[in-house]
Structures are given as C-alpha cells and as structure tokens.
Design an enzyme around this catalytic site. Structure first.
Site, PDB file in Angstrom:
ATOM      1  N   SER A 139       1.346  -9.080 -10.931  1.00 10.78           N
ATOM      2  CA  SER A 139       0.814 -10.132 -10.080  1.00 10.78           C
ATOM      3  C   SER A 139       0.570  -9.586  -8.685  1.00 10.78           C
ATOM      4  O   SER A 139       1.457  -8.971  -8.088  1.00 10.78           O
ATOM      5  CB  SER A 139       1.800 -11.304 -10.000  1.00 10.78           C
ATOM      6  OG  SER A 139       1.437 -12.205  -8.985  1.00 10.78           O
ATOM      7  N   LYS A 140      -0.634  -9.814  -8.189  1.00  9.64           N
ATOM      8  CA  LYS A 140      -0.958  -9.404  -6.820  1.00  9.64           C
ATOM      9  C   LYS A 140      -0.032 -10.102  -5.823  1.00  9.64           C
ATOM     10  O   LYS A 140       0.398  -9.523  -4.832  1.00  9.64           O
ATOM     11  CB  LYS A 140      -2.422  -9.755  -6.534  1.00  9.64           C
ATOM     12  CG  LYS A 140      -2.898  -9.405  -5.123  1.00  9.64           C
ATOM     13  CD  LYS A 140      -3.131  -7.942  -4.937  1.00  9.64           C
ATOM     14  CE  LYS A 140      -3.833  -7.646  -3.611  1.00  9.64           C
ATOM     15  NZ  LYS A 140      -3.952  -6.218  -3.358  1.00  9.64           N
ATOM     16  N   ARG A 141       0.302 -11.354  -6.129  1.00 10.93           N
ATOM     17  CA  ARG A 141       1.160 -12.127  -5.225  1.00 10.93           C
ATOM     18  C   ARG A 141       2.557 -11.521  -5.116  1.00 10.93           C
ATOM     19  O   ARG A 141       3.248 -11.719  -4.126  1.00 10.93           O
ATOM     20  CB  ARG A 141       1.258 -13.578  -5.697  1.00 10.93           C
ATOM     21  CG  ARG A 141      -0.018 -14.389  -5.509  1.00 10.93           C
ATOM     22  CD  ARG A 141       0.207 -15.850  -5.805  1.00 10.93           C
ATOM     23  NE  ARG A 141       0.585 -16.082  -7.181  1.00 10.93           N
ATOM     24  CZ  ARG A 141      -0.290 -16.210  -8.173  1.00 10.93           C
ATOM     25  NH1 ARG A 141      -1.579 -16.110  -7.944  1.00 10.93           N
ATOM     26  NH2 ARG A 141       0.131 -16.428  -9.412  1.00 10.93           N
TER      27      ARG A 141
END
Length: 500
Positions: A263-265
C-alpha cells in the site's frame, strides 16, 4: 428504442484477434500491482500477436490527480509497454477516455431498463445509509425495483435525483470460469443490485468497464482477485445484452508480507519510487513479472528475461493463485545483475548523475571511476557513498592502516609511505601502467609483499577501509598533486601518533 445506433457500435468491434487492455485510473502514480497487470495484459497480447489497448478510466472524478495521465504514459513507455490503441494514438473503437464516452453508458443503461435488467432508484443518501446499520454492512433492499411507470414518471417530473441499478435475478446462480481460480458459482441471492449510473450521469466502474470491454472487443480481462466477487454481476450484464464473455484472469495480490497487501499509504514503493531508489526499469519489469507468474518447461529454472523473451514464452497457465510477496532484497539481487551486465558506456551514462552528486571536483575523471563501482553496486544509490572520498579526504583513525592479512600496522605503514613518497614524486608519466610498475617494483626491491606497500597507500588516499579500486587506481584517478598531498598527510598523521 431505435437499435440502429447500437448496431453501428457493434459493427465497429474488431473480431478474430486477441485484444487486451490496461485501464488505469489517473491517480498520480503506478503501484506495483498495477504495473504487474499492465505487464500481463501486454504480454498476453504480444505473445499471441494481438492488440494491446490503453484506456483511461477517469469516471471517479474525486480521485483524479493533475498530470496523472502523463505519468501513466511515461511509466508504460519507460517499461517498454507500447500500446496499439489509446487516447494519444487513436484507434477504431475510441474514444479511449471514459469521460469522453459518457453518452454511451446512459444509452446502454436505458436499453437494460427496457429489457427489464435495470431500474431507476430514487432512494436518498440518508435512506441508503440507514440500510447499512451501525456495522456498515447490509446491501440495498430493492425498494425501487417494482415502482410503476407512473410512479417513475412522477418522480422524474418532480426532478427527484436518481441512479440506475442493475436488477439481479432473485433466484438461481451465476457460474463463471476464471483462468487462475477455475470454475466459480455464486448464488444470485447473495448479490446486491449495484449502481450502474450515478446521479450525476456518470457510470460506476462496475458498469463502464463491462460496456467498454465489449465495445473495444477485449478478449482477455486481467485484474486483481478482489474483483472476483463482482464478476458474477459483470457476467449477468453480458448475458443481459447477449454478449460473449471475455476470458477472465484474476491475479492474487502483491503483498508486503504474509499478512499485509502492499500500500502506498503505508509507505510501500510505487514504480516511480523504485526508480528514485536507484533501480533500473528493466530489473523492476523482470522482477514484477515473476511476482505471481512462473515460466514453464525449459525456462522453469531461469530468472532473467528481457521483455521480448517474456513475450515469446508467456503463458497464462503460469499465473499462481497464491499471493506474491514483494521482497526488496530480491529486487536488489535482480538489479545488481542488470547493472553489472550493462555495457561500460551505458553504465557510465547512467552512473554519471550519481557520480557528480558525490564528486564535485572537476579534475576527477569520472569515466575512470565508473568501471570501479560497476561491480560493487546493487542500485545507483550505492555509488555516491563509495566515491565521496575522491572529493574530500575524510578524517580517519590510524587503525585503518592495520590489516592482519596484509601484515600491516601503524609502524610499517609509516615506513611504506615514506618509501612510496619519493618514488611517486619522481614519476614523469602519471599513468596507470607506470604507477602499477613503480609501486610493485618498490615492494620487490625491499623484499616486501605487495600488500605491505599498497594497503598503506590506499588507506592514505581514501581514509576508508573499503574502496572501489586499489592503490594504483586511486593514485591514477586523484592525480599526482592530490595523491602526493594525501600521502604526505598520512605520513604526518602516523608520525604524530608515533611521537605522541
């Protein structure tokens, strides 16, 4: 309805060839799972001599990022994934941007209403939220499924906002075959009446992708396994229109570990991040292709493939059901092999920005430095820390002169440097060969192992325990004046320690 327009749309659809599509949302970056989908769809098309399409799915206006479409173009081109049809190159079934196809979806939704497979829903936001309950679960209850035409006309006349929902059959089951997970059957009673057209007139992803895939003649649909649960509803739409189903290939997710998806987050790298971290695009492409896919037969033990290699051997049967774990260390292994295999000039050009970052002295010939670091890098970012001493000699302790294997210590290192200094001062030709012969002849003359001379020289020139290149290379690169200055400084440092 007048079916002439629909017939014309059908007539545009290319037949008799494999056609795949990559359909990203322009959200600003390319995550690893997205890149893998692009690779697999491109490889399927190229392996079969078919067409690869690029379609921009921008109907979710709230997630759009400025210039994101350019990021998509740039990323695909950098990865070598050329497309045969798309927004910038055109094609027989355009437009290739969903918002430019807006009028299409409303017409197909109206056709579904007339066929009895969709209906208008006038429920407001508050009512819909109340259906979910405190736990956020629960689907639409079908309240508007059976409104009379008079009730619908009255609400439309009053300007009551509405969406168009798919009318899922109340009974029976829907079965589809996935190329990765096999045959899957779902009871229709477990499916909700999903929204097809939102109140703003734009389609949902779940409707637009079905319409577009059919109208663009897509034969193979590759997407993440999270869409498996939606596929029965897609199939019911295909069946409602009387359309042929595409071949489905649902890929398990790319994971950061056994329990968490990337996940980029959560800080996991995108494709752009990996390039910024010093990875070669070719190595990333090679590695990402193998995340969830394995070559077969004669290639089953092989790891390194060019894109043309992959296009030749790619078979969808090699896609695994199991999630793939993204391992940065494994990617470094791939990248190191790619860097070492680069032709010398190509490596030099790629390394140049990183060499310049660490070495500002214009007197240093960076073309002499590049061959020394090429075998010693996993990524481009490994270059600067290895060569920063060329710009400025760091402060260092005399323990660096002590090397058990070389049989050096502070005392005999001082003696070695004092022997070396006049030899180097007297050299007329400051060239690699002359430096090599001069230092080794000096060791032989005094009956010493080469290391007894070379290790102290390298230490004085670099102030580091590990360097790319040895004493001869460093002398050559630094130049006569700077090399002599550093050796003299080393002598002074050792003398002071001896006196103190």
């Amino acid at each position: 309805m007048d079916m002439k327009w629909f017939d014309e749309m059908e007539a545009r659809i290319p037949k008799g060839e494999v056609r795949t599509r990559f359909a990203p949302s322009p959200t600003g970056y390319m995550h690893v799972g997205n890149l893998r989908t692009a690779l697999y769809t491109w490889l399927i098309a190229r392996h079969s001599g078919g067409k690869f399409l690029l379609r921009i799915e921008d109907t979710d206006q709230g997630r759009l990022v400025e210039d994101a479409v350019d990021v998509i173009y740039k990323t695909l081109r950098r990865c070598g994934l050329d497309w045969d049809e798309g927004p910038d190159v055109g094609g027989p079934v355009g437009p290739y941007i969903q918002t430019e196809r807006r009028d299409f979806y409303g017409k197909y939704a109206q056709l579904l209403i007339e066929k009895g497979y969709a209906y208008r829903c006038f429920c407001d936001k508050e009512r819909l939220e109340s259906l979910h309950g405190a736990d956020g679960l629960g689907g639409y209850d079908g309240r508007c499924r059976n409104l009379s035409q008079a009730e619908i006309d009255e609400k439309l006349a009053q300007g009551v906002p509405c969406v168009i929902r798919q009318k899922i059959p109340a009974e029976g089951s829907t079965t589809f075959v996935d190329g990765v997970f096999g045959e899957i059957t779902v009871e229709n009673s477990t499916l909700d009446d999903q929204v097809l057209i939102k109140s703003d007139g734009l389609p949902t992803y779940n409707f637009a992708n079905v319409i577009d895939d059919h109208l663009m003649g897509i034969t193979h649909v590759v997407r993440g396994s999270e869409y498996l649960s939606s596929t029965p509803k897609y199939n019911l739409l295909y069946q409602a229109f009387g359309w042929e189903l595409p071949a489905y290939l649902h890929c398990s997710p790319v994971m950061r570990d056994a329990h968490n998806k990337m996940s980029k987050r959560k800080g996991d790298p995108s494709y752009e991040d990996l390039l910024a971290m010093g990875f070669l695009s070719e190595a990333v492409v090679n590695y990402v292709t193998l995340l969830g896919w394995s070559p077969r037969g004669a290639y089953s033990e092989r790891e390194f493939f060019t894109l043309p290699d992959l296009a030749e051997i790619f078979e969808t049967g090699g896609i695994s059901k199991s999630p793939a774990i993204f391992d940065l260390e494994k990617l470094k292994y791939f990248n190191a092999s790619y860097l070492r295999a680069l032709p010398a000039e190509e490596f030099y050009q790629g390394a140049l920005p990183y060499l310049k970052e660490a070495v500002k002295n214009p007197e240093i010939d960076l073309s002499l430095v590049a061959p020394l670091v090429q075998p010693r890098c996993e990524t481009w970012l490994d270059i600067a820390p290895q060569v920063d001493f060329l710009d400025a000699l760091p402060s260092y302790g005399n323990e660096l002169y002590c090397h058990k294997k070389m049989k050096t210590n502070e005392g005999n290192s001082l003696e070695a440097l004092e022997l070396v200094l006049p030899v180097l001062e007297g050299m007329d030709r400051w060239e690699y060969g002359a430096l090599h012969d001069g230092l080794l002849d000096l060791a032989a003359k005094h009956g010493l192992k080469n290391g007894r001379i070379l290790w102290p020289v390298r230490t004085a020139l670099s102030g580091k325990a590990v360097t790319p290149g040895g004493a001869v290379e460093l002398c050559h690169i630094l130049g006569k004046e700077e090399a002599l200055r550093r050796i003299q400084a080393g002598i002074e440092q050792l003398r002071q320690a001896k006196q103190g």
